[in-house]
Design a protein around this motif. Structure first.
Motif, PDB file in Angstrom:
ATOM      1  N   THR A   1      40.794  56.974  72.519  1.00 12.80           N
ATOM      2  CA  THR A   1      40.127  57.050  73.814  1.00 12.80           C
ATOM      3  C   THR A   1      40.393  58.422  74.411  1.00 12.80           C
ATOM      4  O   THR A   1      41.361  59.089  74.026  1.00 12.80           O
ATOM      5  CB  THR A   1      40.633  55.948  74.771  1.00 12.80           C
ATOM      6  OG1 THR A   1      39.960  56.075  76.033  1.00 12.80           O
ATOM      7  CG2 THR A   1      42.118  56.055  74.998  1.00 12.80           C
TER       8      THR A   1
ATOM      9  N   LEU B   1      42.704  55.668  81.753  1.00 12.17           N
ATOM     10  CA  LEU B   1      42.196  54.380  82.236  1.00 12.17           C
ATOM     11  C   LEU B   1      41.674  53.526  81.089  1.00 12.17           C
ATOM     12  O   LEU B   1      41.963  52.328  81.003  1.00 12.17           O
ATOM     13  CB  LEU B   1      41.104  54.603  83.286  1.00 12.17           C
ATOM     14  CG  LEU B   1      41.582  55.130  84.647  1.00 12.17           C
ATOM     15  CD1 LEU B   1      40.393  55.401  85.557  1.00 12.17           C
ATOM     16  CD2 LEU B   1      42.529  54.125  85.300  1.00 12.17           C
ATOM     17  N   ASP B   2      40.903  54.139  80.197  1.00 12.67           N
ATOM     18  CA  ASP B   2      40.416  53.398  79.033  1.00 12.67           C
ATOM     19  C   ASP B   2      41.569  52.964  78.144  1.00 12.67           C
ATOM     20  O   ASP B   2      41.535  51.886  77.533  1.00 12.67           O
ATOM     21  CB  ASP B   2      39.431  54.244  78.232  1.00 12.67           C
ATOM     22  CG  ASP B   2      38.096  54.432  78.954  1.00 12.67           C
ATOM     23  OD1 ASP B   2      37.850  53.694  79.938  1.00 12.67           O
ATOM     24  OD2 ASP B   2      37.314  55.314  78.545  1.00 12.67           O
TER      25      ASP B   2
ATOM     26  N   GLU C   1      43.082  49.806  79.490  1.00 12.51           N
ATOM     27  CA  GLU C   1      42.254  48.639  79.190  1.00 12.51           C
ATOM     28  C   GLU C   1      42.506  48.153  77.761  1.00 12.51           C
ATOM     29  O   GLU C   1      42.584  46.939  77.511  1.00 12.51           O
ATOM     30  CB  GLU C   1      40.773  48.979  79.378  1.00 12.51           C
ATOM     31  CG  GLU C   1      40.359  49.173  80.832  1.00 12.51           C
ATOM     32  CD  GLU C   1      38.866  49.398  80.968  1.00 12.51           C
ATOM     33  OE1 GLU C   1      38.141  49.233  79.962  1.00 12.51           O
ATOM     34  OE2 GLU C   1      38.418  49.740  82.079  1.00 12.51           O
ATOM     35  N   LEU C   2      42.654  49.094  76.833  1.00 10.87           N
ATOM     36  CA  LEU C   2      42.930  48.709  75.451  1.00 10.87           C
ATOM     37  C   LEU C   2      44.309  48.093  75.315  1.00 10.87           C
ATOM     38  O   LEU C   2      44.504  47.124  74.567  1.00 10.87           O
ATOM     39  CB  LEU C   2      42.800  49.933  74.535  1.00 10.87           C
ATOM     40  CG  LEU C   2      41.375  50.368  74.205  1.00 10.87           C
ATOM     41  CD1 LEU C   2      41.379  51.713  73.482  1.00 10.87           C
ATOM     42  CD2 LEU C   2      40.681  49.320  73.346  1.00 10.87           C
TER      43      LEU C   2
ATOM     44  N   THR D   1      45.867  46.449  77.611  1.00 12.85           N
ATOM     45  CA  THR D   1      45.791  45.125  78.227  1.00 12.85           C
ATOM     46  C   THR D   1      45.102  44.119  77.314  1.00 12.85           C
ATOM     47  O   THR D   1      45.555  42.985  77.159  1.00 12.85           O
ATOM     48  CB  THR D   1      45.028  45.211  79.570  1.00 12.85           C
ATOM     49  OG1 THR D   1      45.693  46.126  80.438  1.00 12.85           O
ATOM     50  CG2 THR D   1      44.953  43.857  80.234  1.00 12.85           C
ATOM     51  N   SER D   2      44.021  44.549  76.674  1.00 10.73           N
ATOM     52  CA  SER D   2      43.225  43.611  75.866  1.00 10.73           C
ATOM     53  C   SER D   2      43.725  43.468  74.430  1.00 10.73           C
ATOM     54  O   SER D   2      43.567  42.411  73.822  1.00 10.73           O
ATOM     55  CB  SER D   2      41.755  44.047  75.845  1.00 10.73           C
ATOM     56  OG  SER D   2      41.617  45.337  75.265  1.00 10.73           O
TER      57      SER D   2
END
Length: 346
Positions: free
Chosen positions: A255, A259-260, A263-264, A266-267
């Motif tokens: 990434t 921020l991206d 998200e990764l 977290t997921s």
């Protein structure tokens, strides 16, 4: 003619102008010869730490009171064979450049050290040669440069200063002297966060002399599918690092921003074994990213990439206490070793 004319003679002003103009032409020619590597050098065996140490009092006067000068000059590094006057000119030019980048004050750090460049390093830096090098590092906390400016700084006559304030030959002279001395120069800069110049010189091996270097451990075994989240805003760097990691058995998620990356994490945090992130990025930097990763996945290690030295980071008060750091430019061997150490915690 000047000696023959009385002080009140009206022709003296014209003669002084002729003399100063001739001197400027001579200086310009000397700088062009340095850039083109055609000047005559008088190389001698010398210690870069000693050269910087002896220049330091003059450098402090040169930069003024609003800039703090710090040095890290270990002894026993080994010596290089170079023209002392030219090495002093290199240091002076870099210091003047740093001073001009900090009109409101800041910090200037000059370091020396020893590094080893492996056989893979010249593939990405064609002017470099593998092997042990003595390195001179100059770091400022000034305005920094954008990529477009950074790509042109060694061009003769290129300058970002207003007309009459610079010839655009200072850094091109540095480039020429370093190349003529058998060295390699690399620059790292971020807008608003300063600039680092790293100058690599081959060591001089005289009778009974040796240059000690902390050698990297052998390449780790190929990774068995471990997953690395690569966070880097510069596409060429991201592409190169990804390709090298994948070639050595790692799975790579990538990434361009923090921020991206969050998200990764977290997921897909359970799939990720390491976050490898640039330290300075638009928006969220690597240090902030590391702190937020720790709140989401406390056991997920983070390895931060930066062009600044660890000494410079510590001086700026930005040294992350619990994170691993790898300094750019890094070799393939160093990168894989740092990745392995960060993931294994040893």
């Amino acid at each position: 003619l000047l000696r023959r004319l009385p002080p009140t003679d009206s022709a003296r002003r014209d003669l002084e102008l002729i003399r100063s103009t001739g001197q400027r032409a001579a200086d310009l020619t000397r700088q062009l010869l340095a850039f083109s590597r055609k000047q005559v050098l008088a190389p001698r065996v010398l210690s870069l730490s000693a050269v910087v140490g002896e220049l330091a009092p003059m450098l402090e006067r040169l930069i003024g009171e609003n800039i703090e000068l710090h040095t890290a000059l270990p002894t026993g590094l080994g010596e290089v064979r170079a023209d002392r006057g030219q090495m002093e000119q290199v240091i002076m030019n870099l210091v003047v450049n740093a001073r001009d980048a900090m009109p409101r004050g800041g910090t200037l750090l000059i370091e020396t050290g020893v590094v080893e460049l492996d056989e893979h390093y010249p593939l990405q830096h064609p002017t470099a040669k593998p092997g042990v090098h003595v390195v001179l590092v100059v770091t400022d906390t000034g305005c920094g440069m954008d990529p477009a400016t950074r790509s042109r700084i060694f061009e003769p006559f290129f300058t970002t200063k207003e007309p009459g304030k610079g010839t655009g030959l200072g850094l091109s002279t540095v480039y020429g002297i370093v190349k003529q001395s058998g060295g390699h120069i690399w620059v790292y800069s971020e807008v608003g966060r300063g600039t680092t110049f790293k100058l690599y010189f081959p060591p001089h091996y005289g009778a009974g002399r040796a240059v000690a270097v902390e050698r990297a451990a052998p390449l780790p075994a190929l990774a068995s599918g471990a997953t690395i989240l690569l966070v880097e805003d510069e596409r060429p760097v991201r592409s190169t690092v990804r390709r090298l990691l994948e070639r050595h058995g790692y799975q790579v998620l990538e990434t361009a921003n923090g921020l991206d990356a969050l998200e990764l994490v977290t997921s897909r945090g359970g799939e990720i074994n390491l976050v490898l992130s640039d330290m300075v990025m638009p928006g969220m930097g690597g240090i902030e990213l590391a702190g937020r990763v720790r709140t989401i996945a406390p056991k997920l290690p983070v390895l931060l990439m930066t062009g600044y030295t660890e000494e410079a980071i510590s001086r700026a008060g930005e040294r992350p206490l619990d994170e691993h750091i790898i300094e750019k430019p890094f070799t393939l061997t160093t990168m894989l070793q740092k990745v392995s150490v960060a993931m294994n915690g040893s």
